[in-house]
Every structure is written in structure tokens, then in C-alpha cells.
Design an enzyme around this catalytic site. Sequence first.
Site, PDB file in Angstrom:
ATOM      1  N   HIS A 111       0.859  -1.190   0.000  1.00 37.53           N
ATOM      2  CA  HIS A 111       0.000   0.000   0.000  1.00 37.53           C
ATOM      3  C   HIS A 111       0.889   1.231   0.000  1.00 37.53           C
ATOM      4  CE1 HIS A 111      -3.622   2.318   0.623  1.00 37.53           C
ATOM      5  NE2 HIS A 111      -2.970   3.001   1.545  1.00 37.53           N
ATOM      6  N   GLU A 176       8.515   1.196  -3.029  1.00 37.37           N
ATOM      7  CA  GLU A 176       7.685  -0.021  -3.061  1.00 37.37           C
ATOM      8  C   GLU A 176       8.464  -1.155  -3.718  1.00 37.37           C
ATOM      9  OE1 GLU A 176       3.674   0.382  -4.567  1.00 37.37           O
ATOM     10  OE2 GLU A 176       3.598   2.485  -3.984  1.00 37.37           O
TER      11      GLU A 176
HETATM   12  C1  GAR Z   1       1.066   0.835  -6.294  1.00 32.19           C
HETATM   13  O1  GAR Z   1       1.370   2.162  -5.919  1.00 32.19           O
HETATM   14  C2  GAR Z   1       0.457   0.103  -5.120  1.00 32.19           C
HETATM   15  O2  GAR Z   1       0.995   0.468  -3.882  1.00 32.19           O
HETATM   16  C3  GAR Z   1      -0.981   0.543  -5.228  1.00 32.19           C
HETATM   17  O3  GAR Z   1      -1.262   0.509  -6.599  1.00 32.19           O
HETATM   18  C4  GAR Z   1      -0.063   0.797  -7.321  1.00 32.19           C
HETATM   19  C5  GAR Z   1       0.153  -0.300  -8.346  1.00 32.19           C
HETATM   20  O4  GAR Z   1       1.227  -0.003  -9.182  1.00 32.19           O
HETATM   21  N1  GAR Z   1      -1.831  -0.357  -4.492  1.00 32.19           N
HETATM   22  C6  GAR Z   1      -2.882   0.052  -3.785  1.00 32.19           C
HETATM   23  O5  GAR Z   1      -3.229   1.206  -3.722  1.00 32.19           O
HETATM   24  C7  GAR Z   1      -3.631  -1.052  -3.079  1.00 32.19           C
HETATM   25  N2  GAR Z   1      -4.440  -0.538  -2.023  1.00 32.19           N
HETATM   26  P1  GAR Z   1       1.818  -1.118 -10.147  1.00 32.19           P
HETATM   27  O6  GAR Z   1       0.639  -1.735 -10.890  1.00 32.19           O
HETATM   28  O7  GAR Z   1       2.723  -0.328 -11.064  1.00 32.19           O
HETATM   29  O8  GAR Z   1       2.547  -2.123  -9.302  1.00 32.19           O
END
Ligand code: GAR
Length: 220
Positions: A111, A176
Site C-alpha cells: 500500500h 515499493e
Molecule cells: C502501487 O502504488 C500500489 O501500492 C498501489 O497501486 C499501485 C500499483 O502499481 N496499491 C494500492 O493502492 C492497493 N491498495 P503497479 O501496478 O505499477 O505495481
Amino acid sequence: MRIVPLGVLISGGGSNLQAIIDQIEAGRLSAAVRVVISNVPDAGGLKRAERHGLARQVVDHRLFPSRQDFEAELVRILNEHGVELVILAGFMRLVGPSLLSAFPNRIMNIHPALLPSFPGVHVWQNEVDHGVKLAGCTVHFVDQGTDSGPIIIQAAVPVLDDDDADGLAARILAQEHRIFSKAIQLYAEDRLEVTGRRVHIRGVDPNAGRGVLIHPPLEA
Ligand code: GAR
């Protein structure tokens, strides 16, 4: 070291999936992506999976009469591929009892906030609007709440005066990509011990990581 079979659930671009694949291919993560499942048919992450020759499936939640039916299909596919640990890498659906009970303490989510602050959606805009000085990201085990499960690892990211939601999101995303693989590797090394809300990490050097991060920095 054993190789942990992963099932990665996505809804979007899949940059976190990519970071995990890259760490595995570099020999720094003892895991194998057995299947990538997207609930969004044209999610960019599916292309990444294809490029790396990974099994991939679309399970469109809109085609199922209930969350229970949707998750039953997810569980069926995950089991079919021998998945042990489920990775939610930008998976934008709430997890219900069917998936949770099939993988107790074996679902990890990332998250883009320092939980328990800013759960849910519109995180980056809310952080900028609130004027926080430190934002960040969290990897946690999933429980029945929204972004509420036991926390494994967090990274703090300073918010800059001229940050907008997109700029902040990009700097958080870079962190992340570092901490998600780290959390999975700790799992692979059997170093995560969950007691109630607390995740104890076995074998951490007690003298390491005691620095504090103050932002904006104090005068020297
Ligand atoms: C990321 O920032 C992740 O933390 C967020 O969606 C994005 C996905 O990026 N997740 C959430 O908000 C879940 N609650 P990605 O598809 O490039 O990995």
C-alpha cells in the site's frame, strides 16, 4: 534455500510485479511466479508477464455474481498452480473471507502509504492535501479489514514542498519496488513470525536501522 511459489494478483501497470520478476531473475529473491492473475482484462502487467513467459489469467470480477464466486475462481487457479504465497501487487479489489481462509497469513499486500495513515484510495492526493512531511509505503499481511493487517516492512519518503500527487506517487513507487521483494525474501527465509498484530522478524541485527528520519531536516 527453498523457492516459494507465488501467485501475483494485479489490476494495473504491474511495476511492482516487474520489480519482483527482476529480483528473481537476478537471483536475489528465492521465489518463482507461478501465475499472474488480473481482474482487469487489459492491465499492462499482463504484458510484462507475457514478456517473461509467465502463466497469466484474466478473472474479470464483473462476470461473477458475487465476491465469493469471484474469489472461488481465484483460489481454484492459485491452487492449480501450486501457489503458496499470494502477492497483491496493485490489486484493487477488497479481499473477502473465501480468499483469506484459503491462504491464512499467506497474502501480502503493498500500500502506498505509511499505514494506518491513508488507507483506501486517492492516497497521494490526500497526503499532499493533508500536508504530511513524511509519506511512504507499507507491506503487510492481509486480514479482513481494508489495509489493516499485520505490518511487515515500511519505507518513509519525504514529501517535498512542490510535490503534487503524481510526483509523490513516483517517489513512493521506487521504494515499493525495494521493500516488496525484501518482505517476500524474509518470508522465503522463514523469518516472519506473526503474533497478533505484530510481525517479528527473526535474526535482525539489533544495532542496525536505529537512525531516525526527520523531514524537513533539523539545522546542524
Ligand atoms: C502501487 O502504488 C500500489 O501500492 C498501489 O497501486 C499501485 C500499483 O502499481 N496499491 C494500492 O493502492 C492497493 N491498495 P503497479 O501496478 O505499477 O505495481
